[in-house]
Every structure is written in C-alpha cells, then in structure tokens.
Design an enzyme around this catalytic site. Structure first.
Site, short mmCIF file in Angstrom:
data_model
loop_
_atom_site.label_atom_id
_atom_site.label_comp_id
_atom_site.label_asym_id
_atom_site.label_seq_id
_atom_site.Cartn_x
_atom_site.Cartn_y
_atom_site.Cartn_z
CB SER A 108 30.73 -14.76 -16.20
OG SER A 108 30.82 -15.74 -15.19
CE1 TYR A 130 26.60 -16.25 -9.90
CE2 TYR A 130 28.62 -17.02 -10.94
CZ TYR A 130 27.26 -16.80 -10.98
OH TYR A 130 26.55 -17.13 -12.11
CB THR A 156 25.54 -12.64 -9.60
OG1 THR A 156 25.91 -11.91 -10.76
CG2 THR A 156 24.31 -13.48 -9.90
CE LYS A 256 22.84 -11.28 -14.14
NZ LYS A 256 22.91 -12.69 -13.77
CG HIS A 280 21.33 -17.03 -12.30
ND1 HIS A 280 22.17 -16.38 -11.44
CD2 HIS A 280 22.13 -17.73 -13.14
CE1 HIS A 280 23.43 -16.68 -11.73
NE2 HIS A 280 23.43 -17.51 -12.77
N GLY A 334 21.06 -12.79 -22.06
CA GLY A 334 21.96 -13.92 -21.81
C GLY A 334 21.94 -14.89 -22.98
#
Ligand SMILES: Cc1cc2nc3c(=O)[nH]c(=O)nc-3n(C[C@H](O)[C@H](O)[C@H](O)COP(=O)(O)O)c2cc1C
Length: 408
Positions: A108, A130, A156, A256, A280, A334
């Site tokens: 991430s 992001y 994402t 994603k 998510h 996740g």
C-alpha cells in the site's frame, strides 16, 4: 513456537483481538456504516455449495498460476493494506512471508515501510496507489516504485468517503507523542496488551504513523493523516487519467475496485492488465453486494481480455476455490493475513498462506480437479438462483445486497 501455530483464520482473528489494543484491532475489522457489505462479503460464500466426488480423486493438484507477469505458487496474493501498525516489522514481515510461500505482495502507498526495502524483501511486489495530488505527484511515486523494482502497479479506485460508522471509527492518533501514549495507556495496561508493546520494545521502535511512499518533491514522508487529507482533497480521476497513468507506468497494471461490468470494460479500454473485483473489503459504499456475487458477470464479460482477480471476504481455502470456479484467476486477501501478522508476525502470515494452500488443495482433490483452471462453475458448485448480480451489464440488474431473513 508450536503454540503460536493456529488452525484456522478465525483463530488468527481471535488471537489478534487478544493481542492488539482495541483501537488497532478495530481498524482491522472495520467496515463502512452498517457493515452490510462487510458481512455479505464473508457470508455469501456460505450460500454456495460443492458437489464433490469420492473416488478417483486427484493426488496433488497444481496450484501454480501467473498474475501480472509473475509466476506464483498459489492463486492467493496479499492485497495492499495500510495501517500495518499491528506488528513492528509490518509490511516487511508480510512481504517476506509471501516470498517464502512463492506469492506476490501488494504494498500500500499508505504502508509504513519504504518500497525499496519491501521489494528487497519480496521481488514480486506490486505497488498500490490511490489517486492523490497532481498528475506529477502520481507519476513521481510510480517512478520511484519502478526504480525500486516493483513489478506491477495497482491503482485503487473504489473509495467512497463514508463516515458515521455504527461500530465507531477507530481513533488512530496523528502522531505517537507523550500525549498519545498517556491517552492510550489505559487500553494497553487494563486491556493486558503488553505483548503488543513488547514486540515494539524488542525492535526498539514505536508504531509508525508516517507513510514514506507518499513523499514527493524531495519532502519528508508525510504523516498518515496528512496524506489521507491530501487524498480526500483530490478529485477522483477520469478513465483517461487512468489510461495516462498506465502509459506512464508502462508495465503490468491492475485496476482495483471494480464491481460493475461497464467499469470492467472501461478498465480494459484503459489498458489494464488485471482488475480486482473489490469493494475495499466492505469499506466502500455500504450496500454494495459481496464481490463473489458480482464476479461471475465481470469474469464472463472481460475474462478473455484481462486477468480477473477478486478480493473481499476470503477466510478459507474453500472460499478461494469458489471464487476461482466463479471466474477469478486468483484472489487477494486482506484481513486474513493482517490477523496472522498480528497474531504471530511473519510466521503468522506464513501460517495463513499454508492453511489456505492446504484447504485449496483438499477442496480441489474432492472436486477431482488437477488445477484451478479445470474448475467448472456449473459442475463443481451449487449456486442458488438469484445469487449473482450483473451490475452495469445492462440487463437483469439487482442493485444492492439481497434481503435475507435472520438465520436463513
Ligand atoms: C485495515 C485495512 C487497510 C486497507 N488499506 C488498503 C490500502 O491502503 N489500499 C488498498 O488498495 N486497499 C486497502 N484495503 C483493502 C484491501 O486491499 C482489500 O481490498 C480488502 O481487505 C479485502 O477484503 P478482506 O479484508 O475481507 O480480505 C485495506 C483493508 C483493510 C482491512
């Protein structure tokens, strides 16, 4: 050591809950608003049955697969997650665990370890971003990840800034200072969370709240909440922006957060190598159906043009097999690995991957399939009528999570 081994992902969750301060644990189990999507992601799997054989079973199914140009030993990848303040080694431990088990790690951009160190821990690292800041900022972060050796970029797109969580949003501090330590001392002391602190003490550090991979323009890494604020203030990109980023990156590229067929087609047009059908983990717009419900329509529509993955609600190897039979090439996990990480660091993440591997293997054996690619949706699974949702396919739409009576 043997005592640290756990038998199921649910046991890892129990141990994570026991070990973590309440606010840290809540950040791991969080879902948006009422938690409808969070629950549906997990519970929808229990609506699907198997039709197993009993003789002439496969000895040792081959689980290997290829995702975004990477050969993987199993169809399970670690999905990018921020907030890895569950363990001092955080992303490094998770990345190493994935490397030891022959699979890829999604880092991430809100992670706490520099991309260079994570790629050194696992050369099969995909960097996740992001849409934050200017196009120049986006390109600079991607370029850094590329130079570090990241082998794919995940962008994402699924985020709706839902607030007002019924379970109470986690109180993540903006900094670890004396005031924060005094404020959180009671939950550590009275909650008996000494082992959590002991892990950090052993590593001579405090939980990390800066996000090194978000730094741009030669500035110091921002704090998590400053980066979060910048993200909130950045308008969502257009599909042509996404296409622009793919060109800048010039390598394997995943979008994603797809749940709809029309968005999946747009991602294909934008040049995606892969998409992940994702909401998510239930942290997006509450009321979005479980990803396993929307996967089949997406896979049927674009599965021959793009690699289709799924994430959301995977807790068992049998869930993985259901997703593969419904059209996914692989899945990303996740919470399952975050609980393993919280429960037992790197060996805990390896433990989760080992459990999933052996459960996938035994499920495929029971279905008499030698590999995931042999799975046949209609022969291997029992899918109740009305289970799937063709969102954005232009016909037969059922918007929202189906209403199920308590205990049904
Ligand atoms: C604590 C937490 C942090 C997350 N952070 C990110 C992130 O930084 N980037 C991202 O793309 N997805 C993030 N996700 C979503 C996961 O990548 C993934 O989509 C989701 O966890 C899958 O659902 P599962 O937890 O039920 O497996 C996060 C999820 C959790 C639980």
């Amino acid at each position: 050591m043997a005592n640290d081994w756990f038998e199921t992902v649910h046991e890892a969750r129990r141990r994570a809950k026991r070990r973590l301060p309440r606010s840290v644990f809540l950040a791991l189990v969080a879902g948006a608003q009422q938690g409808l999507t969070l629950r549906d992601n997990v519970e929808a799997y229990s609506e699907i049955g198997f039709s197993p054989h009993v003789v002439d079973l496969e000895d040792e199914p081959d689980l290997s697969t290829r995702v975004m140009g990477q050969d993987l030993s199993m169809p399970v990848l670690l999905s990018p997650t921020g907030v890895q303040a569950v363990h001092p080694e955080g992303e490094l431990a998770a990345a190493r665990a994935a490397a030891n088990r022959g699979t890829a790690f999604g880092l991430s951009s809100f992670g706490s370890k520099p991309v260079e160190e994570v790629v050194a821990a696992n050369p099969q690292t995909f960097f996740q971003s992001y849409w934050v800041g200017s196009k120049e900022d986006m390109a600079e972060r991607a370029q850094r990840a590329k130079e570090a050796g990241a082998v794919g970029l995940i962008v994402t797109l699924d985020w709706v800034f839902s607030d007002g969580r019924d379970w109470g949003s986690p109180q993540i501090p903006s900094d670890i200072d004396l005031r924060t330590m005094i404020k959180h001392a009671p939950e550590v002391v009275f909650g008996g969370k000494f082992r959590y602190l002991w892990e950090y003490a052993k590593h001579g550090q405090l939980p990390e709240l800066s996000v090194p991979n978000m730094a741009v323009g030669g500035q110091a890494p921002p704090k998590f909440f400053d980066a979060y604020g910048a993200w909130m203030n950045t308008p969502q990109p257009s599909w042509s922006d996404v296409s622009w980023l793919r060109e800048q990156w010039g390598g394997p590229f995943m979008v994603k957060g797809i749940t709809r067929v029309d968005d999946a087609k747009a991602a294909v047009d934008a040049g995606a190598t892969a998409i992940s059908v994702s909401n998510h983990g239930g942290n997006n717009l509450d009321g979005t159906p479980a990803t396993i419900r929307t996967l089949p329509a997406v896979a049927d529509a674009v599965g021959d043009q793009v690699e289709v993955l799924l994430d959301g609600g995977i807790r068992r190897g049998s869930d993985v097999v259901k997703a593969l039979a419904m059209g996914a090439r692989a899945v990303m996990i996740g919470r399952a690995y975050l609980w393993g990480l919280a429960a037992n660091g790197q060996p805990g993440v390896e433990n989760v991957l080992d459990l999933l591997r052996s459960e996938i293997t035994s499920t495929l054996m029971g279905l008499r399939r030698g590999s995931p690619s042999e799975l046949v949706r209609d022969d291997d699974l029992i899918v109740p009528p009305g289970f799937t949702h063709d969102l954005g396919a232009g016909y037969g739409n059922h918007i929202g999570v189906p209403v199920r009576s308590e205990g049904a």
